[in-house]
Design a protein around this motif. Structure first.
Motif, short mmCIF file in Angstrom:
data_model
loop_
_atom_site.label_atom_id
_atom_site.label_comp_id
_atom_site.label_asym_id
_atom_site.label_seq_id
_atom_site.Cartn_x
_atom_site.Cartn_y
_atom_site.Cartn_z
N ILE A 151 0.85 -1.19 0.00
CA ILE A 151 0.00 0.00 0.00
C ILE A 151 0.88 1.24 0.00
O ILE A 151 1.57 1.53 0.99
N ASP A 152 0.91 1.94 -1.13
CA ASP A 152 1.60 3.21 -1.22
C ASP A 152 0.60 4.31 -0.86
O ASP A 152 -0.57 4.25 -1.24
N SER A 153 1.06 5.32 -0.15
CA SER A 153 0.15 6.39 0.29
C SER A 153 0.74 7.75 -0.02
O SER A 153 1.96 7.94 -0.06
N GLY A 154 -0.15 8.70 -0.28
CA GLY A 154 0.28 10.05 -0.60
C GLY A 154 -0.84 11.05 -0.44
O GLY A 154 -2.00 10.68 -0.16
N ASP A 187 0.68 11.02 -6.62
CA ASP A 187 1.88 11.20 -5.81
C ASP A 187 1.81 10.37 -4.53
O ASP A 187 0.92 10.59 -3.70
N THR A 188 2.73 9.42 -4.38
CA THR A 188 2.81 8.64 -3.15
C THR A 188 4.20 8.82 -2.55
O THR A 188 5.20 8.94 -3.27
N THR A 189 4.26 8.85 -1.23
CA THR A 189 5.51 9.14 -0.54
C THR A 189 5.89 8.10 0.49
O THR A 189 6.99 8.16 1.06
N SER A 217 -4.76 4.14 9.97
CA SER A 217 -3.53 4.70 10.54
C SER A 217 -2.33 3.80 10.32
O SER A 217 -1.18 4.26 10.41
N LEU A 218 -2.57 2.54 10.01
CA LEU A 218 -1.48 1.60 9.75
C LEU A 218 -0.93 1.71 8.34
O LEU A 218 0.18 1.24 8.07
N VAL A 219 -1.70 2.31 7.42
CA VAL A 219 -1.31 2.25 6.01
C VAL A 219 -1.31 3.61 5.31
O VAL A 219 -0.99 3.67 4.12
N ASP A 220 -1.65 4.69 6.00
CA ASP A 220 -1.78 5.98 5.31
C ASP A 220 -0.75 7.01 5.78
O ASP A 220 -1.03 8.21 5.85
N ARG A 221 0.46 6.58 6.08
CA ARG A 221 1.48 7.49 6.58
C ARG A 221 1.76 8.64 5.62
O ARG A 221 2.06 9.75 6.02
N GLY A 222 1.65 8.37 4.30
CA GLY A 222 1.95 9.41 3.32
C GLY A 222 0.79 10.31 2.99
O GLY A 222 0.97 11.37 2.40
N LEU A 277 -4.41 6.09 -1.51
CA LEU A 277 -3.68 4.82 -1.41
C LEU A 277 -3.62 4.13 -2.76
O LEU A 277 -4.60 4.12 -3.51
N ALA A 278 -2.48 3.56 -3.05
CA ALA A 278 -2.29 2.77 -4.28
C ALA A 278 -1.91 1.36 -3.87
O ALA A 278 -0.88 1.14 -3.23
#
Length: 398
Positions: free
Chosen positions: A71-74, A79-81, A205-210, A214-215
């Protein structure tokens, strides 16, 4: 039941797409325990969790394999970071060990429908046999592709970008075959299919740090070698050497599965050639999603090909309304305001195959249908573990 599985595999290899990603290359056919059928990702109705599901064509898990969601997040598309990996191993069907990021773990027996909670209570896991929620008129699709191939061989002209100029009569015949099964009413080829499923519901909160966008993509690996990967439905199984020979398609699929979203640009040219064919299925060239009319003909399909090669399933976790495949991508395009409050992703109820093909053929979400509009079983997007329990009378492939 080995004979049934082998017969099914033979039929699958003769079709354009059993499901979104089922049996997409010789390597996963050889070991369906690491063959991803489909993945799903959507926001929970209370806006607190990301729901995830992965179906595995085999009916057991490989104890030597890792099954992962990435899970990429941004802050915004595309844009994911930051990235969070959810990696699961199964010593048996009754023993799971999953690590979510660096600190969240789920261990124990995941086979009860209520699921297995992590120690923190922030994530829940189910793993076991469930009914496959994907629905698809495989035979009708195969008939349509066969007719399209035959007409192309007869000399249907193509424009400078490679889009076929099928006549209205030819177009009508192709679309008619798409809507039928063996000349009769459309049937869901996957009715009663009972794959193994990995289902998770995790706190955002476990996967959206960026950020909230979400991708999501998934893969299976054995000894650190990637065997299969998937994000959106159909890309890996329907756009690599489309209408080409089996050997070329197999080579592309093997290479594609070994790649990652970051290394997938190499597949843009072959996907673009497939998009040119899809663009003509509705009888009109030039109306596909994201088509670049200002580009030279050879680059007309490059923007969409690049988007699809990336092959991540995009979810706007700030929204709890989830109705449209590609909603996040569509919202970023000019005129996409109607999708800005849709989470996108993919729930268990999306008419994914028809929406996907329609966007590729006409830039709309309902131009092409294979005649199957819903699954034969009732699934839930809200009640864990979401996928319907298997119908034992039909669970013949165990």
């Amino acid at each position: 039941m080995k004979r049934i599985r082998l017969a099914l595999a033979a039929l699958c290899l003769s079709t354009a797409a059993l499901a979104s990603d089922h049996l997409d290359s010789p390597r996963v056919v050889a070991d369906p325990r690491v063959d991803i059928g489909d993945i799903y990702a959507w926001t929970s109705t209370d806006g607190r969790r990301l729901n995830l599901a992965m179906t595995i064509v085999g009916h057991v898990f490989d104890k030597d394999a890792e099954y992962a969601f990435h899970i990429d997040s941004g802050p915004r598309f595309p844009d994911t970071t930051a990235r969070t990996d959810i990696v699961c191993r199964f010593a048996s069907m009754a023993q799971a060990d999953c690590l979510i990021g660096r600190d969240e773990a789920i261990q124990g027996d995941p086979s009860r429908p209520a699921g297995l909670l992590s120690a923190s209570g922030r994530s829940r896991l189910f793993a076991g046999l469930r009914d496959d929620p994907f629905f698809n008129n495989v035979k009708g699709s195969r008939d349509a592709f066969d007719l399209a191939t035959a007409t192309l061989k007869q000399g249907v002209p193509r424009d400078a970008a490679g889009c076929p100029a099928w006549t209205p009569t030819q177009t009508a015949a192709i679309l008619d075959r798409w809507r039928h099964t063996d000349g009769g009413p459309a049937r869901n080829f996957l009715a009663g299919w009972t794959p193994a499923a990995i289902v998770l519901s995790v706190d955002l909160s476990l996967v959206d740090r960026g950020g909230p966008v979400l991708a999501v993509w998934a893969d299976t690996t054995v000894d650190d070698v990637r065997i299969d990967r998937m994000g959106r439905p159909l890309t890996g199984n329907g756009l690599l050497a489309h209408l080409g020979n089996d050997e070329a398609a197999d080579a592309y699929k093997l290479a594609y599965n070994a790649a990652t979203p970051e290394t997938a640009d190499a597949f843009v040219p072959v996907i673009a050639r497939s998009l040119a064919l899809y663009d003509g299925y509705d009888g009109q060239c030039g109306n596909q999603l994201m088509i670049d009319h200002a580009a030279p003909p050879a680059a007309r399909y490059t923007p969409l090909a690049r988007l699809l090669a990336d092959d991540r399933l995009w979810v706007d976790s700030a929204s709890t309304t989830c109705t449209q495949l590609f909603a996040v991508e569509l919202a970023a395009l000019t005129g996409g305001d109607r999708w800005r409050k849709d989470c996108g992703g993919r729930t268990l109820h999306y008419d994914a195959v028809n929406v996907y093909r329609s966007l590729l053929a006409s830039g709309t979400n309902d131009a092409i249908t294979d005649g199957v509009r819903a699954d034969d079983r009732q699934h839930s997007d809200a009640v864990f573990p979401f996928l319907a329990a298997p119908n034992d009378a039909k669970a013949a492939y165990r």
